[in-house]
Design an enzyme around this catalytic site. Structure first.
Site, PDB file in Angstrom:
ATOM      1  N   GLU A  21      35.769  28.099 -52.879  1.00 37.76           N
ATOM      2  CA  GLU A  21      36.347  28.943 -52.730  1.00 37.76           C
ATOM      3  C   GLU A  21      37.826  28.520 -52.028  1.00 37.76           C
ATOM      4  OE1 GLU A  21      38.109  30.870 -52.116  1.00 37.76           O
ATOM      5  OE2 GLU A  21      38.114  33.158 -52.460  1.00 37.76           O
ATOM      6  N   CYS A  45      42.985  36.241 -50.211  1.00 36.38           N
ATOM      7  CA  CYS A  45      43.264  34.405 -50.949  1.00 36.38           C
ATOM      8  C   CYS A  45      43.862  35.070 -52.053  1.00 36.38           C
ATOM      9  CB  CYS A  45      42.151  33.371 -51.110  1.00 36.38           C
ATOM     10  SG  CYS A  45      40.619  34.214 -51.197  1.00 36.38           S
TER      11      CYS A  45
END
Length: 478
Positions: A250, A284
């Site tokens: 990720e 993020c």
């Protein structure tokens, strides 16, 4: 506040690093040392790998019910120590106390959700066309997993990894970020005190060149998983090629936040403020590029700036701020330089851009808004990872799509519109792992994953289990 010295947790034991080295942890809000950790090296990484292999052999042999019972006990211990774990995150990376609650929630939800999700993964019967054999497809734990975690959500990231790994039957070694290791090391103490099965979960932190490289290149791990930058993800992929390992990554994002002419502006503003300035923009999935229809641009900007002005910057459980500091002085300098570069290129500074008045100590930065950015500016091209909202206009849906997709990243995109045809168009062609419409929701049962340079595999949902499982076909002659 000082948390003292914390040891490695390897093979069910708390221990010093083999070298005896220690590393100080500095609070980004006060610039004071708030703790020390044992600083692992190559020998500690090799020990963790060996102990995790033993832990896997024990843990994978347990029934799912037995694994679930241990995970439930750990869940209760986390809740019993919630205050100290939250405070560790507040002081190691400057989170708000309320924001640290998100980490605790994700950790306990992961420990609760994945045993049930695993129980719903049933063996698959494959019909035999000639009626001569009987075939079954079963799931088995892959083996030892190694997890490299980012600093921005220290225990949320732990929860995203240990939940599916443990439920699947894998052991795991967790390397937290050296910027926020205290909460993970505290969790190691909790595991030690509750006598969690040895080697099943291990925590160590040390230099990438010694610790991460040793584990990534080892043939022992069967799973490598990471939350971090795209550059770090590519390095893990390259270094892992000593053997064929399952990899889940990720990575970074450059999220477009698209507001159409027919959008609910108040809803879009409230959502954008929460996503942009939560955790000081160090998320993020934080919106990077605010793409606003030209007919509502001025109104949206006015409403957004008015809300951003009211954000309280500060530190500590007593102050109850809305936003804390950036994690390092270097990160603040990087973000402020981006703002300066884009202003020099023609962007307009509408709000902030500097250090809050009277907050010279620590890595604080004002909530910042830039308007009239262009595609060649840094705030459009790069992941900001800081409290800067960069605004630009668009005139047509096709233009917004082209601008939104003009990035190598593909984690999440946000769209605000009341027109179903417009929404359908965006959801079909925006090239991101997630497209969230007229709001936002993240939960342990919802898949979270990116495409392109934003990663491989998934965190959260039952899909995360597949990163830790292998499929085996079993065939019997009738």
């Amino acid at each position: 506040m000082h948390f003292g010295y914390k040891q490695l947790y390897i093979g069910g034991k708390l221990m010093d690093a083999a070298s005896g080295e220690k590393q100080e942890v500095v609070c980004p809000a006060t610039e004071k040392v708030v703790g020390e950790i044992a600083w692992a090296g190559k020998a500690d990484a090799e020990l963790a790998l060996a102990e995790a292999q033993k832990g896997f052999e024990f843990w994978s042999a347990l029934s799912l019910a037995e694994r679930a019972a241990w995970m439930g006990t750990l869940r209760q211990e986390v809740l019993a120590h919630e205050d100290s774990l939250r405070k560790a995150m507040v002081y190691e990376m400057g989170k708000t106390y309320e924001g640290a609650g998100e980490d605790i929630e994700a950790l306990v939800n992961g420990l609760d959700f994945y045993p049930a999700a695993m129980s719903n993964l049933h063996d698959e019967i494959i019909p035999d066309r000639e009626n001569t054999h009987r075939h079954t497809l079963v799931h088995q734990p892959a083996g030892v997993a190694v997890a490299y975690l980012a600093w921005n959500f220290p225990l949320l990231n732990v929860g995203y990894k240990i939940g599916p790994a443990l439920a699947a039957g894998c052991s795991i070694i967790i390397k937290p970020s050296p910027l926020s290791p205290l909460s993970a090391y505290l969790l190691g103490e909790i595991l030690h005190n509750m006598q969690f099965p040895a080697g099943v979960i291990n925590f160590l932190c040390g230099p990438v060149e010694e610790v991460a490289y040793t584990m990534t290149t080892s043939r022992i791990p069967k799973v490598l998983t990471m939350i971090g930058s795209s550059a770090s993800g590519r390095r893990v992929l390259a270094d892992s090629a000593t053997s064929l390992k399952r990899v889940s990554l990720e990575l970074g994002g450059n999220a477009p936040f698209i507001v159409c002419e027919d959008a609910d502006l108040d809803l879009a503003v409230a959502t954008g403020i929460a996503l942009k300035y939560g955790n000081c923009g160090q998320i993020c999935v934080s919106p990077n590029r605010f793409l606003i229809h030209e007919n509502v641009y001025d109104r949206f900007l006015e409403k957004f700036v008015a809300k951003a002005r009211g954000i309280r910057v500060g530190f500590g459980p007593d102050q109850k701020p809305d936003m804390g500091p950036l994690v390092t002085t270097r990160d603040r300098s990087r973000v402020m330089q981006m703002v300066a570069d884009d202003r020099a290129a023609g962007a307009e500074l509408v709000l902030g851009g500097g250090i809050p008045l009277g907050m010279d100590t620590g890595n604080f930065m004002e909530p910042t808004v830039l308007s009239n950015i262009t595609t060649d500016m840094r705030c459009f091209r790069e992941e900001i990872f800081g409290p800067v909202a960069a605004m630009m206009k668009f005139s047509t849906v096709d233009e917004a799509i082209e601008l939104g997709n003009r990035t190598d990243y593909g984690l999440v995109a946000y769209v605000f519109s009341s027109n179903e045809r417009t929404i359908r168009r965006f959801t079909e062609v925006l090239d991101f792992g997630e497209v969230q419409v007229n709001g936002v929701k993240y939960a342990i049962y919802l898949p979270h994953g990116g495409i392109k340079e934003s990663g491989l595999g998934h965190d959260c949902s039952y899909l995360a289990l597949h990163d830790y499982l292998v499929k085996k076909r079993i065939t019997f002659t009738v």
